[in-house]
Write an enzyme that holds these catalytic residues in place. Structure first.
Site, short mmCIF file in Angstrom:
data_model
loop_
_atom_site.label_atom_id
_atom_site.label_comp_id
_atom_site.label_asym_id
_atom_site.label_seq_id
_atom_site.Cartn_x
_atom_site.Cartn_y
_atom_site.Cartn_z
N HIS A 148 -7.52 -5.37 -0.16
CA HIS A 148 -6.32 -4.53 -0.29
C HIS A 148 -5.08 -5.15 0.34
O HIS A 148 -4.02 -4.54 0.34
CB HIS A 148 -6.61 -3.16 0.37
CG HIS A 148 -5.60 -2.11 0.09
ND1 HIS A 148 -5.27 -1.70 -1.19
CD2 HIS A 148 -4.84 -1.35 0.93
CE1 HIS A 148 -4.36 -0.75 -1.13
NE2 HIS A 148 -4.08 -0.52 0.15
N ASP A 155 -10.27 -4.47 -5.57
CA ASP A 155 -9.68 -3.77 -4.43
C ASP A 155 -10.41 -2.44 -4.27
O ASP A 155 -10.32 -1.56 -5.12
CB ASP A 155 -8.19 -3.55 -4.68
CG ASP A 155 -7.47 -2.89 -3.52
OD1 ASP A 155 -8.13 -2.36 -2.62
OD2 ASP A 155 -6.22 -2.90 -3.53
N SER A 194 0.83 -1.20 0.00
CA SER A 194 0.00 0.00 0.00
C SER A 194 0.87 1.26 0.00
O SER A 194 1.71 1.43 -0.88
CB SER A 194 -0.96 -0.05 1.19
OG SER A 194 -1.96 0.93 1.09
#
Length: 267
Positions: free
Chosen positions: A245, A217, A95
């Site tokens: 995610h 996602d 991320s």
């Protein structure tokens, strides 16, 4: 060795192997990589750590000014590499850590030799000709909710971020990780994460790069993965058969296979 203590650095794997740094995302800690470790420890020297304000890092090292930008976290990564004399490492970032890795590689190119971006997003807010997945109002409301009731926000957002409604234990683990993070430090990291715009930084990437996106996602839609892939010359884009995610937690086999294939090609 201040960086080693400050960031709760853990070393495992093959001390003679190439170095791989595993960097967690917002609200998480190094434990989130536990399902990735078995795929790496035989052949690679694995470096795990917690960002300041997360996990078992040193809370006294937290500085709102330093960590109000992703550059502050990237400096920590560089200092960890310097303390361990790590060179040409593969930085695996989940991320927001994907963008932190981009900045660290630009700051110290001798330290970072390749990037693996797991569910990356250089900008979460939509812009002209760009879909990040959220409007500016969405992000304002998200941050307002986090500011006013961090524990309530964690309980509501963790299942959304994790996806995989049929496996509620995953969302519960992420919620518990959020709730274990100091709210004041989490608020700073959240604002830094969701308000940053790293799109121009992608153009400066000059190392082999793997971009891993999920097929579904809610936080980083596939348009984002395609954007990152186009922006980084020579990068490889892999779409995992995974939802949510956090594919390293929800689909570790597919995630590990993609990472280890990329690492093998580098050797």
């Amino acid at each position: 060795m201040d960086a080693v203590r400050r960031n709760n650095v853990t070393l495992t794997g093959n001390p003679q192997g190439p170095a791989v740094l595993l960097a967690h995302g917002f609200g998480c800690d190094q434990n989130m990589w536990r399902l990735t470790l078995p795929a790496l420890v035989e052949d690679y020297r694995v470096v795990l750590f917690d960002y300041v304000g997360s996990g078992r890092s040193d809370p006294s090292a937290f500085s709102p000014d330093r960590y109000a930008s992703l550059e502050g976290y990237a400096r920590d990564v560089v200092e960890i590499c310097e303390a361990l004399d790590v060179r040409d490492a593969v930085f695996v970032g989940h991320s927001v850590s994907s963008m932190i890795g981009v900045l660290a590689a630009d700051m110290a190119p001798e330290r970072i030799g390749a990037l693996v971006m797991v569910a990356p997003s250089p900008r979460y807010i939509d812009d002209t000709g760009y879909r990040g997945g959220f409007s500016a109002q969405d992000i304002d409301e998200l941050l307002d909710a986090l500011e006013s009731n961090y524990l309530g926000w964690s309980a509501a957002m963790a299942p959304v971020i994790m996806g995989n409604a049929g496996r509620p234990e995953l969302g519960e683990e992420l919620k518990n990780s959020f709730c274990a993070t100091d709210p004041d430090m989490a608020r700073v990291f959240a604002r830094t994460t969701f308000l940053s715009d790293s799109r121009d930084d992608l153009k400066r990437v000059r190392v082999p790069t793997l971009v891993l996106e999920c097929s579904d996602d809610a936080i980083a839609p596939r348009e984002v993965g395609a954007f990152v892939h186009r922006a980084i010359p020579g990068s490889t884009l892999v779409t995992l058969d995974a939802t949510g995610h956090c594919p390293h937690m929800s689909a570790p086999e597919a995630t590990n296979e993609a990472i280890t294939r990329f690492l093998a090609d580098l050797r």
